[in-house]
Design an enzyme around this catalytic site. Structure first.
Site, short mmCIF file in Angstrom:
data_model
loop_
_atom_site.label_atom_id
_atom_site.label_comp_id
_atom_site.label_asym_id
_atom_site.label_seq_id
_atom_site.Cartn_x
_atom_site.Cartn_y
_atom_site.Cartn_z
N GLN A 45 11.51 2.07 -8.26
CA GLN A 45 11.08 0.78 -7.86
C GLN A 45 11.89 -0.21 -8.57
OE1 GLN A 45 7.39 0.52 -6.18
NE2 GLN A 45 8.84 -0.64 -5.01
N THR A 52 5.07 3.74 -12.20
CA THR A 52 5.14 5.11 -11.82
C THR A 52 5.27 5.31 -10.52
OG1 THR A 52 3.66 5.44 -13.91
CG2 THR A 52 4.04 7.23 -12.43
N HIS A 53 6.40 4.78 -10.07
CA HIS A 53 6.60 4.86 -8.54
C HIS A 53 7.96 5.46 -8.15
CE1 HIS A 53 4.11 0.69 -8.14
NE2 HIS A 53 3.68 1.80 -8.62
N ASN A 54 8.07 6.77 -8.59
CA ASN A 54 9.10 7.51 -8.34
C ASN A 54 9.24 8.17 -7.07
OD1 ASN A 54 7.86 8.07 -10.96
ND2 ASN A 54 9.76 8.50 -11.78
#
Lengths: 587, 252
Positions: free
Chosen positions: A346, A513-515
């Site tokens: 992101q 935490t947007h993998n």
């Protein structure tokens, strides 16, 4: 030697959002389901206790509810010329662990990606020509908005999402997001009370010609009984949301929405603090026969099952596929293979931070997703005069005022000593910012594979991330940042600081935490790891959940779309796969 | 079914332990949950407030140095007591004696190689090992440069210069591979600020002095009636997890 256990219909690896959704749907279909979860059992009354949950050091800084690198670490590098080293502590992103997964400690932003996001390659090619995104490996998802809309709806009514619809059955609604895909009905709960910063942003953005609206929140604006009959409480704006479990039953989480119903089912069980080591395939490599797992005493078990659902965090699902030889690993040098492909993140960094003398913001009165947003600069804006594709959702609000992490000072202030103290005391409560989540598009050098050097406690290779922000995404983020600064100026702050996106992804500082990506969905088995139903192309009784299925990341938080895809896959399994097990899409 | 009480006791003992136990072999927690929610009363894991007396990790000499450092990072003035009287040194001592100090949650397997700034700390030393080495190297440097005087014996202005030089990378202490003087400073600053702003139950932020200084209400729970009162201060002072300001801090 692993102890062989009696067969189950379904084994689910990981009991977070997607594991809980799949378990509920598949047990409803009459299947015997076991979930295997490496973290502990967690419930609200015991583990998110109101008596001691508001503890920033324990939960936000030492991160007690998260996956710890001692259990599973990941190595990282910015490009293929560098040697990847382990993130000895997690920083840039923070995966969850334990029952509920990251659904326990997320903020609660519950977005639907845009209709155009699901057909991004087709959409951009039609609108601008393929040259516009040359160098980016953008793909379509293989599923369309109209097909998946009912899955978003199902999740929002399960989760009790608080928001204001922008478009219902094609009709634009005042006060909502006019750019969203057409939805079948209103949100189940009205928006949260908006704080001062949100109201200032809404006014400034409207004067700027934008269309602000309250962000859809998994923080409940009123008491709610969800579609499974589970009662949830009203959010009290306590400011201990992300990184914490909600003590008040007011945040959408597996614990507050599904688990109370799921656990009571006789055809469901979960084995906690048991780590799945690998998925075992039949000799022909076309179907899985079991998973091997180890408990905390070191005993190994083999759990046979007809269907295997990988429902861990997206990155961990990709690693499990690589460790189990499910799908062909991606090789960036030849651009062949699929597992590890199109890893994205992101994009942040642009935006505006403001300090006021004459305005007081009680940011400690916050909720995770308490904000007012505008999507005028999101991925579907007009790029014809711009040198990038993609976009960024922007907004302003209050998630918390926790002081170990959040105590801004004017630029140039020393970080300690008398001047620091004076500035900290004066500035706290007088800051607001405008910024948001930027899209992250895939390019060839960004990928996931197994690390050649570093291993975990069982001797298995760690996952390796090779990633840097593509130039396109940096240009996008900085252009949107400039727009945020223009809006911020109209609020007349005493001090205005412009953020800047930069190359060189840093694994130390928290970002999101947007993998996404690594096991992407699509229509072509040569360029996707799973088909449009999240079913692996090669091993047809393995389905892979999570944001690892996203071909690229949109400009919003991923959980709503992750959950919608889980319902979409569950629907395909129960209505089609069970009648005729095998590939749902011919390869 | 799981016996929640014994599981919790086990876990509490584990968390309280100073020994570096590998996370996965700390005891047998694995169990199966099915049929009903595994809940029992009083099974939570509340924190145990530290006993502020004595030192668990730092030696007397190290205590003197750390107290002097935290008093320069957070000097006493009209806004609040200094770092020492706020309990920051006690906080650091207890953190170093526990799971933070021994890195038990981190990935500590080799090989250890020099990393890029984007890859974070890559040294072999745990935080407690970094303090032990860093404080000794600092004192060695100070004594050699100041005719045998310790850091704590220097004038505050001299202490500030040393700390600033550490922060700016102008002072290079004899440390270890993968552990620079600047990183030592960052660790000191991070832990001092953690102590100053954390809940008082960990030993710092005594009497919630930092929260009073900035106007943070601490562990309060319900702001529903105040969210929409724009541009107005919140009327109540802070509370900690252990309650109000009186009745629990140990005086003297």
């Amino acid at each position: 030697m692993a102890k062989l256990l009696p067969r189950k219909d379904v084994v689910i690896v990981g009991l977070g959002w997607t594991g809980s959704i799949l378990a509920h749907e598949l047990t409803d279909a009459g299947l015997d389901v076991v979930a295997i979860e490496r973290g502990p059992w967690r419930d609200t009354a015991t583990d998110f206790n109101i008596g001691y949950m508001p503890d920033e050091l324990r939960y936000a800084i030492r991160r007690e509810l998260f996956l710890q690198p001692a259990q599973e670490a990941i190595t990282m590098r910015n490009d293929m010329t560098q040697t990847a080293l382990p993130m000895r502590d997690y920083g840039s992103f923070l995966p969850g662990a334990g029952v509920g997964g990251a659904g326990v400690h997320w903020n609660g932003f519950t977005w639907r990606y845009f209709a155009s996001d699901f057909v991004l390659k087709t959409h951009l090619t039609q609108r601008y020509g393929a040259k516009k995104f040359d160098g980016l490996t953008i793909q379509d998802w293989g599923v369309t908005w109209d097909e998946i809309e009912h899955c978003f709806d199902k999740f929002e009514y399960l989760a009790g999402t608080s928001g204001k619809a922008g478009v219902i059955k094609g009709v634009v609604q005042p006060g909502g997001n006019p750019f969203e895909g057409s939805r079948s009905r209103e949100y189940p709960n009205p928006p949260l009370k908006q704080p001062y910063s949100s109201s200032l942003f809404a006014k400034a953005a409207t004067e700027f010609g934008l269309h602000p609206f309250p962000s859809p929140a998994g923080n409940l604006s009123r008491p709610y009984v969800n579609t499974l009959g589970v009662a949830m409480g009203e959010c009290t704006y306590c400011g201990y949301c992300e990184r914490f479990g909600c003590a008040n039953y007011s945040k959408s989480a597996p614990q507050t929405t599904i688990l109370p119903v799921l656990i009571k089912k006789q055809n469901f069980s979960v084995r906690t603090e048991c780590e799945v080591l690998k998925v075992n395939l039949h000799p022909d490599g076309k179907s899985a026969k079991s998973v091997t797992y180890i408990d905390t005493s070191g005993n190994e078990y083999e759990q046979p099952a007809d269907l295997v659902i990988l429902a861990g965090y997206g990155l961990m699902n990709v690693r499990m596929m690589l460790l189990s030889a499910i799908g062909k690993p991606y090789d960036p040098s030849t651009n062949q293979g699929v597992v590890g492909r199109n890893y994205c993140y992101q994009t942040g960094g642009g935006g505006a931070s403001m300090i006021f003398d004459d305005k007081r913001f009680n940011s400690f009165m916050g909720a995770g997703a308490l904000s007012t947003a505008a999507h005028d600069f999101n991925s579907d804006m007009d790029h014809s005069k711009l040198d990038f594709v993609g976009g960024c959702s922007i907004g302003s609000g209050e998630s918390n005022g926790r002081p170990i992490q959040g105590r801004p000072t004017p630029p140039g202030t020393p970080r300690w000593g008398a001047q620091w103290k004076e500035a900290t005391a004066k500035t706290y409560g007088h800051v607001m910012s405008i910024g948001g989540s930027g899209s992250s598009y895939a390019q060839r050098g960004n990928y996931l594979d197994l690390d050649p050097t570093y291993t975990d406690n069982f001797g298995r290779p760690l996952l390796r991330i090779t990633f840097d922000f593509p130039d396109n995404d940096i240009r996008m983020q900085n252009w949107v940042g400039e727009q945020c600064v223009k809006i911020a100026k109209t609020l007349n702050p005493k001090i205005l600081t412009a953020g800047k996106a930069r190359k060189g992804w840093n694994s130390v500082t928290y970002q999101t935490t947007h993998n996404t990506g690594g096991a992407i969905m699509g229509a072509d088995p040569k360029t996707s790891a799973v088909n449009r139903y999240l079913q692996n192309w090669d091993v047809s009784n393995v389905f892979v959940m999570g944001a690892c299925a996203f071909p690229q990341n949109a400009a919003m938080n991923p959980t709503g779309t992750v959950a919608a895809l889980a319902y979409w896959a569950a629907d395909a399994i129960t209505t089609r796969y069970l009648k005729n097990p095998g590939p749902l899409v011919p390869a | 079914m799981r016996d929640s009480q014994s599981v919790k006791l086990c876990r509490r003992r584990f968390l309280a332990s100073v020994a570096a136990l590998p996370v996965l072999t700390a005891g047998s927690f694995a169990h199966t949950v099915s049929g009903k929610l595994p809940w029992s009363p009083f099974a939570g894991d509340p924190p145990k407030p530290i006993n502020p007396l004595g030192w668990y990790f730092l030696s007397p000499n190290e205590v003197a140095t750390v107290e002097a450092i935290v008093d320069r990072l957070i000097p006493a003035d009209h806004l609040s007591p200094g770092g020492k009287d706020s309990g920051c040194a006690v906080f650091i001592d207890r953190q170093l004696a526990g799971s933070f100090g021994n890195s038990s949650h981190l990935y500590t397997k080799g090989p250890f190689m020099p990393g890029l700034p984007t890859q974070g700390y890559q040294g072999e030393l745990t935080p407690s090992g970094r303090y032990r080495l860093g404080l000794k190297a600092l004192e060695d440097h100070v004594r050699a440069a100041n005719a045998g005087k310790t850091f704590a014996q220097l004038a505050p202005a001299q202490q500030d210069v040393l700390l600033k030089d550490m922060e700016d990378g102008k002072l290079t202490l004899k440390l270890a591979p993968g552990f620079s003087t600047r990183q030592f400073f960052e660790l000191l600053l991070q832990n001092t600020m953690e102590g100053f702003f954390a809940d008082p139950l960990y030993g710092g932020n005594r009497d919630m002095v930092s929260w009073k200084m900035i106007g943070f209400p601490g562990a309060r729970y319900d702001y529903r009636d105040y969210v929409e009162k724009y541009n107005q201060p919140y009327p109540f002072g802070p509370v900690s997890i252990m309650g109000g300001a009186l009745g629990w801090t140990v005086k003297g």
